[in-house]
Design a protein around this motif. Structure first.
Motif, PDB file in Angstrom:
ATOM      1  N   GLN A  78       0.850  -1.183   0.000  1.00  0.00           N
ATOM      2  CA  GLN A  78       0.000   0.000   0.000  1.00  0.00           C
ATOM      3  C   GLN A  78       0.891   1.239   0.000  1.00  0.00           C
ATOM      4  O   GLN A  78       1.956   1.242   0.614  1.00  0.00           O
ATOM      5  CB  GLN A  78      -0.892   0.044   1.246  1.00  0.00           C
ATOM      6  CG  GLN A  78      -1.947  -1.029   1.315  1.00  0.00           C
ATOM      7  CD  GLN A  78      -2.798  -0.903   2.564  1.00  0.00           C
ATOM      8  OE1 GLN A  78      -2.467  -0.176   3.496  1.00  0.00           O
ATOM      9  NE2 GLN A  78      -3.906  -1.626   2.598  1.00  0.00           N
ATOM     10  N   GLN A  86      -3.240   5.989  -1.162  1.00  0.00           N
ATOM     11  CA  GLN A  86      -3.369   6.407  -2.551  1.00  0.00           C
ATOM     12  C   GLN A  86      -3.477   5.227  -3.508  1.00  0.00           C
ATOM     13  O   GLN A  86      -4.213   5.273  -4.485  1.00  0.00           O
ATOM     14  CB  GLN A  86      -2.161   7.265  -2.943  1.00  0.00           C
ATOM     15  CG  GLN A  86      -2.091   8.586  -2.208  1.00  0.00           C
ATOM     16  CD  GLN A  86      -3.184   9.547  -2.629  1.00  0.00           C
ATOM     17  OE1 GLN A  86      -3.314   9.870  -3.798  1.00  0.00           O
ATOM     18  NE2 GLN A  86      -3.993   9.992  -1.681  1.00  0.00           N
ATOM     19  N   GLN A  87      -2.714   4.173  -3.219  1.00  0.00           N
ATOM     20  CA  GLN A  87      -2.691   3.024  -4.120  1.00  0.00           C
ATOM     21  C   GLN A  87      -2.541   1.739  -3.310  1.00  0.00           C
ATOM     22  O   GLN A  87      -1.903   1.730  -2.256  1.00  0.00           O
ATOM     23  CB  GLN A  87      -1.518   3.116  -5.104  1.00  0.00           C
ATOM     24  CG  GLN A  87      -1.541   4.323  -6.025  1.00  0.00           C
ATOM     25  CD  GLN A  87      -2.585   4.220  -7.122  1.00  0.00           C
ATOM     26  OE1 GLN A  87      -3.051   3.122  -7.437  1.00  0.00           O
ATOM     27  NE2 GLN A  87      -2.953   5.336  -7.714  1.00  0.00           N
ATOM     28  N   THR A  88      -3.123   0.660  -3.824  1.00  0.00           N
ATOM     29  CA  THR A  88      -2.904  -0.677  -3.284  1.00  0.00           C
ATOM     30  C   THR A  88      -2.474  -1.558  -4.446  1.00  0.00           C
ATOM     31  O   THR A  88      -3.127  -1.570  -5.501  1.00  0.00           O
ATOM     32  CB  THR A  88      -4.178  -1.246  -2.642  1.00  0.00           C
ATOM     33  OG1 THR A  88      -4.561  -0.411  -1.542  1.00  0.00           O
ATOM     34  CG2 THR A  88      -3.933  -2.661  -2.123  1.00  0.00           C
ATOM     35  N   GLY A  89      -1.351  -2.256  -4.262  1.00  0.00           N
ATOM     36  CA  GLY A  89      -0.807  -3.032  -5.364  1.00  0.00           C
ATOM     37  C   GLY A  89      -0.814  -4.527  -5.122  1.00  0.00           C
ATOM     38  O   GLY A  89      -1.752  -5.084  -4.548  1.00  0.00           O
ATOM     39  N   THR A 133       3.612  -1.529  -5.989  1.00  0.00           N
ATOM     40  CA  THR A 133       2.499  -0.597  -5.968  1.00  0.00           C
ATOM     41  C   THR A 133       2.803   0.525  -6.959  1.00  0.00           C
ATOM     42  O   THR A 133       3.835   1.186  -6.836  1.00  0.00           O
ATOM     43  CB  THR A 133       2.302   0.031  -4.576  1.00  0.00           C
ATOM     44  OG1 THR A 133       2.130  -1.001  -3.610  1.00  0.00           O
ATOM     45  CG2 THR A 133       1.081   0.940  -4.557  1.00  0.00           C
ATOM     46  N   PRO A 134       1.936   0.752  -7.930  1.00  0.00           N
ATOM     47  CA  PRO A 134       2.189   1.855  -8.868  1.00  0.00           C
ATOM     48  C   PRO A 134       1.984   3.199  -8.177  1.00  0.00           C
ATOM     49  O   PRO A 134       0.989   3.403  -7.487  1.00  0.00           O
ATOM     50  CB  PRO A 134       1.140   1.630  -9.967  1.00  0.00           C
ATOM     51  CG  PRO A 134       0.037   0.887  -9.283  1.00  0.00           C
ATOM     52  CD  PRO A 134       0.704   0.015  -8.252  1.00  0.00           C
ATOM     53  N   VAL A 135       2.940   4.086  -8.322  1.00  0.00           N
ATOM     54  CA  VAL A 135       2.862   5.406  -7.712  1.00  0.00           C
ATOM     55  C   VAL A 135       3.054   6.448  -8.806  1.00  0.00           C
ATOM     56  O   VAL A 135       3.984   6.344  -9.623  1.00  0.00           O
ATOM     57  CB  VAL A 135       3.937   5.589  -6.624  1.00  0.00           C
ATOM     58  CG1 VAL A 135       3.855   6.995  -6.034  1.00  0.00           C
ATOM     59  CG2 VAL A 135       3.766   4.545  -5.534  1.00  0.00           C
ATOM     60  N   TYR A 136       2.184   7.462  -8.830  1.00  0.00           N
ATOM     61  CA  TYR A 136       2.238   8.505  -9.841  1.00  0.00           C
ATOM     62  C   TYR A 136       2.516   9.842  -9.143  1.00  0.00           C
ATOM     63  O   TYR A 136       1.599  10.456  -8.565  1.00  0.00           O
ATOM     64  CB  TYR A 136       0.916   8.547 -10.607  1.00  0.00           C
ATOM     65  CG  TYR A 136       0.550   7.187 -11.178  1.00  0.00           C
ATOM     66  CD1 TYR A 136       1.188   6.705 -12.318  1.00  0.00           C
ATOM     67  CD2 TYR A 136      -0.411   6.384 -10.553  1.00  0.00           C
ATOM     68  CE1 TYR A 136       0.887   5.451 -12.836  1.00  0.00           C
ATOM     69  CE2 TYR A 136      -0.725   5.133 -11.069  1.00  0.00           C
ATOM     70  CZ  TYR A 136      -0.073   4.680 -12.203  1.00  0.00           C
ATOM     71  OH  TYR A 136      -0.371   3.432 -12.711  1.00  0.00           O
ATOM     72  N   GLU A 193       0.138  12.783  -9.454  1.00  0.00           N
ATOM     73  CA  GLU A 193      -1.138  12.626  -8.765  1.00  0.00           C
ATOM     74  C   GLU A 193      -0.994  12.955  -7.275  1.00  0.00           C
ATOM     75  O   GLU A 193      -1.894  13.524  -6.663  1.00  0.00           O
ATOM     76  CB  GLU A 193      -1.661  11.202  -8.937  1.00  0.00           C
ATOM     77  CG  GLU A 193      -2.153  10.884 -10.338  1.00  0.00           C
ATOM     78  CD  GLU A 193      -3.316  11.780 -10.737  1.00  0.00           C
ATOM     79  OE1 GLU A 193      -4.290  11.877  -9.967  1.00  0.00           O
ATOM     80  OE2 GLU A 193      -3.233  12.401 -11.813  1.00  0.00           O
ATOM     81  N   HIS A 244       5.027   3.430   2.650  1.00  0.00           N
ATOM     82  CA  HIS A 244       4.506   2.210   2.050  1.00  0.00           C
ATOM     83  C   HIS A 244       5.097   1.009   2.778  1.00  0.00           C
ATOM     84  O   HIS A 244       6.035   1.141   3.559  1.00  0.00           O
ATOM     85  CB  HIS A 244       4.736   2.169   0.532  1.00  0.00           C
ATOM     86  CG  HIS A 244       6.063   1.667   0.070  1.00  0.00           C
ATOM     87  ND1 HIS A 244       7.188   2.469   0.010  1.00  0.00           N
ATOM     88  CD2 HIS A 244       6.465   0.440  -0.369  1.00  0.00           C
ATOM     89  CE1 HIS A 244       8.207   1.766  -0.459  1.00  0.00           C
ATOM     90  NE2 HIS A 244       7.803   0.526  -0.693  1.00  0.00           N
TER      91      HIS A 244
END
Length: 237
Positions: A137, A155-158, A163-166, A169, A186
């Motif tokens: 995460q 923001q993201q769960t992979g 985990t993809p992080v932008y 964003e 994370h």
């Protein structure tokens, strides 16, 4: 009630042997607190309520052996918990309640306080929320000018190892919240919090994008069962 949880039964004239054990365990907990009990006995106390009419010592030991620790039992996915004989919906609910309470308590410890002045509480919150998750995460703590917590968002769960992080964003969300600083967090489900090259490069990229917009990246913390790593403390940002 699940078929694996105990059904109600009429009161017996003979007191079951485990009643005395339960009372002694409760007394030890009340007198010495959680530190007076090993993980399996603390777990027994939790299991007393969903399983009121059966000795739960063996089940508690089985759960600790399967998942590793009290914290890991409480944070284990419900589907995996239900694979253990004797665990039904009532037990899972009780364990998830303990997990939610721990997360709410840890989050409350840093709410409305300068985050950088409560660093140990921040780490406790991050580890409680993420260290035992089976998926990566990416979490962000958004801070105001006084380093108070504006928001704490996943923001993201992979997957188990990605985990993809932008970065853009992340910066966009910080601007929406009028945040002037962020702490990135994370988890590594492998348990080893050592940062990867991708972790380091992503953090540097995000910091470069955020800096001209007046947003500081205070730190990037990686948590795992084996502890935590701070990219700032390691001189990597």
């Amino acid at each position: 009630m699940s078929a694996t949880d105990d059904p109600p039964s009429p009161a017996s004239a003979d007191t079951p042997h485990y009643h005395g054990h339960r009372e002694r365990l409760r007394e030890r907990f009340l007198e010495g607190g959680a530190n007076a009990l090993p993980d399996y006995e603390l777990l027994e106390l939790v299991l007393f309520r969903p399983i009121p009419r059966r000795d739960v010592k063996a089940l508690a030991k089985t759960l600790i052996k399967r998942f590793g620790s009290f914290a890991e039992v409480c944070s284990a996915p419900p589907a995996l918990l239900m694979e253990v004989k004797g665990v039904g919906e009532a037990v899972v609910t009780e364990l998830k309640l303990i997990e939610a309470a721990a997360q709410r308590f840890a989050k409350g410890e840093i709410a409305q306080k300068p985050v950088l002045g409560s660093w140990s509480k921040v780490l406790d919150h991050c580890r409680t929320s993420m260290a035992f998750s089976e998926r990566e995460q990416f979490r962000i703590l958004f801070l105001d000018r006084g380093n108070g917590l504006i928001a704490d968002e996943v923001q993201q769960t992979g997957t188990v190892d990605h985990t993809p992080v932008y970065p853009r964003e992340v910066v966009r969300r910080a601007l929406e919240l009028s945040a002037t600083a962020v702490i990135l967090v994370h988890n590594h489900p492998s348990g080893d919090p050592k940062p990867s090259r991708a972790d380091i490069e992503m953090t540097k990229t995000l910091a470069e994008i955020a800096r001209p917009l007046g947003i500081d990246v205070h730190d990037h913390i990686i948590v795992g069962r084996g502890g935590h790593a701070s990219l700032k403390a390691m001189g990597l940002i």
